[in-house]
Design an enzyme around this catalytic site. Structure first.
Site, mmCIF file in Angstrom:
data_model
loop_
_atom_site.group_PDB
_atom_site.id
_atom_site.type_symbol
_atom_site.label_atom_id
_atom_site.label_comp_id
_atom_site.label_asym_id
_atom_site.label_seq_id
_atom_site.Cartn_x
_atom_site.Cartn_y
_atom_site.Cartn_z
ATOM 1 N N ARG A 1 -2.049 -6.062 -8.476
ATOM 2 C CA ARG A 1 -0.842 -7.018 -8.028
ATOM 3 C C ARG A 1 -0.785 -8.186 -9.209
ATOM 4 O O ARG A 1 0.361 -8.411 -9.632
ATOM 5 C CB ARG A 1 -1.064 -7.843 -6.690
ATOM 6 C CG ARG A 1 -0.696 -7.021 -5.549
ATOM 7 C CD ARG A 1 -1.188 -7.424 -4.350
ATOM 8 N NE ARG A 1 -2.775 -7.817 -4.450
ATOM 9 C CZ ARG A 1 -3.553 -8.020 -3.315
ATOM 10 N NH1 ARG A 1 -3.257 -8.305 -2.163
ATOM 11 N NH2 ARG A 1 -4.939 -8.184 -3.729
ATOM 12 N N SER B 1 -2.976 -7.674 3.017
ATOM 13 C CA SER B 1 -3.004 -7.399 4.404
ATOM 14 C C SER B 1 -3.460 -8.850 5.279
ATOM 15 O O SER B 1 -2.968 -9.213 6.458
ATOM 16 C CB SER B 1 -4.272 -6.546 4.857
ATOM 17 O OG SER B 1 -3.900 -5.404 4.198
ATOM 18 N N LYS C 1 -15.774 -8.135 2.887
ATOM 19 C CA LYS C 1 -14.381 -8.781 3.724
ATOM 20 C C LYS C 1 -14.811 -9.026 5.124
ATOM 21 O O LYS C 1 -14.259 -9.320 5.908
ATOM 22 C CB LYS C 1 -13.235 -7.701 3.674
ATOM 23 C CG LYS C 1 -12.602 -7.849 2.628
ATOM 24 C CD LYS C 1 -11.192 -7.203 2.553
ATOM 25 C CE LYS C 1 -10.455 -7.248 1.499
ATOM 26 N NZ LYS C 1 -9.340 -6.334 1.237
ATOM 27 N N HIS D 1 0.877 -0.992 -0.070
ATOM 28 C CA HIS D 1 0.273 0.049 -0.124
ATOM 29 C C HIS D 1 0.953 1.207 0.179
ATOM 30 O O HIS D 1 0.642 2.106 -0.779
ATOM 31 C CB HIS D 1 -0.995 0.234 1.085
ATOM 32 C CG HIS D 1 -1.898 -1.051 1.453
ATOM 33 N ND1 HIS D 1 -2.373 -1.876 2.320
ATOM 34 C CD2 HIS D 1 -2.648 -1.410 0.541
ATOM 35 C CE1 HIS D 1 -2.935 -2.762 2.219
ATOM 36 N NE2 HIS D 1 -3.740 -2.509 1.124
#
Ligand code: PNS
Length: 168
Positions: free
Chosen positions: A92, A130, A42, A18
């Site tokens: 990514r 994360s 999430k 990040h």
């Protein structure tokens, strides 16, 4: 005209990946708002929004044009309200693309005045997320290569103090 970008995410917690995206975005825009937002897909975050904000603040204080905010609402509304011209996200891998593409199209439909800009993640952060960080920390692994050193202890303590016993 000041060119404002919003860099939204869960940041639960912020990682070196990040920070790399935020730093690079700060060179492209006059002002970057790092926006701690809710990802409905999430579930409950591990860190409160305020904790996440303090962590991001402590690792971005040397970036003069970066500010942090918290949103409990629609990203597109926020972007419109602050007059931002871009939503910046890191990509990514190909696996990120479909989801990010869907969000970009939805946000464009909700507010046509901003573009979603994708920055490719630096090669060393390709695998980083994360949830990977939290999983490694929860089993006592070393996360020093994944998170900024200034917040390493905060994250480690918090994750290892969380009750994770499944043998009870
Ligand atoms: O880091 P994440 O979890 O991939 O970030 C996703 C996030 C938080 C940016 C996204 O879920 C979001 O924009 N949430 C705010 C609510 C919203 O506008 N949802 C619709 C997006 S199309």
């Amino acid at each position: 005209m000041r060119r404002i970008a919003v860099c939204p995410g869960s940041f639960d917690p912020v990682t070196l990946g990040h920070l790399d995206i935020i730093t690079r975005a700060s060179k492209l825009f006059d002002k970057v708002i790092v926006l701690i937002s809710r990802n409905a897909g999430k579930g409950e975050p591990s860190f409160t929004a305020t904790e996440r904000m303090l962590m991001i603040e402590s690792v971005t204080h040397d970036l003069d044009n970066v500010v942090i905010d918290i949103l409990d609402g629609l990203l597109a509304d926020y972007v419109r309200n602050v007059g931002a011209i871009a939503i910046v996200k890191g990509l990514r891998a190909v696996s990120d693309f479909e989801y990010e593409f869907q969000m970009a199209l939805a946000n464009k439909k909700l507010y046509a005045g901003a573009e979603t800009v994708f920055l490719t993640t630096s090669a060393e952060n390709m695998y980083l997320s994360s949830s990977v960080v939290k999983q490694i920390a929860s089993f006592g692994g070393d996360i020093s290569h994944f998170v900024p050193s200034a917040i390493l202890d905060d994250i480690t303590q918090r994750i290892t103090n969380t009750d994770k016993s499944f043998l009870k």
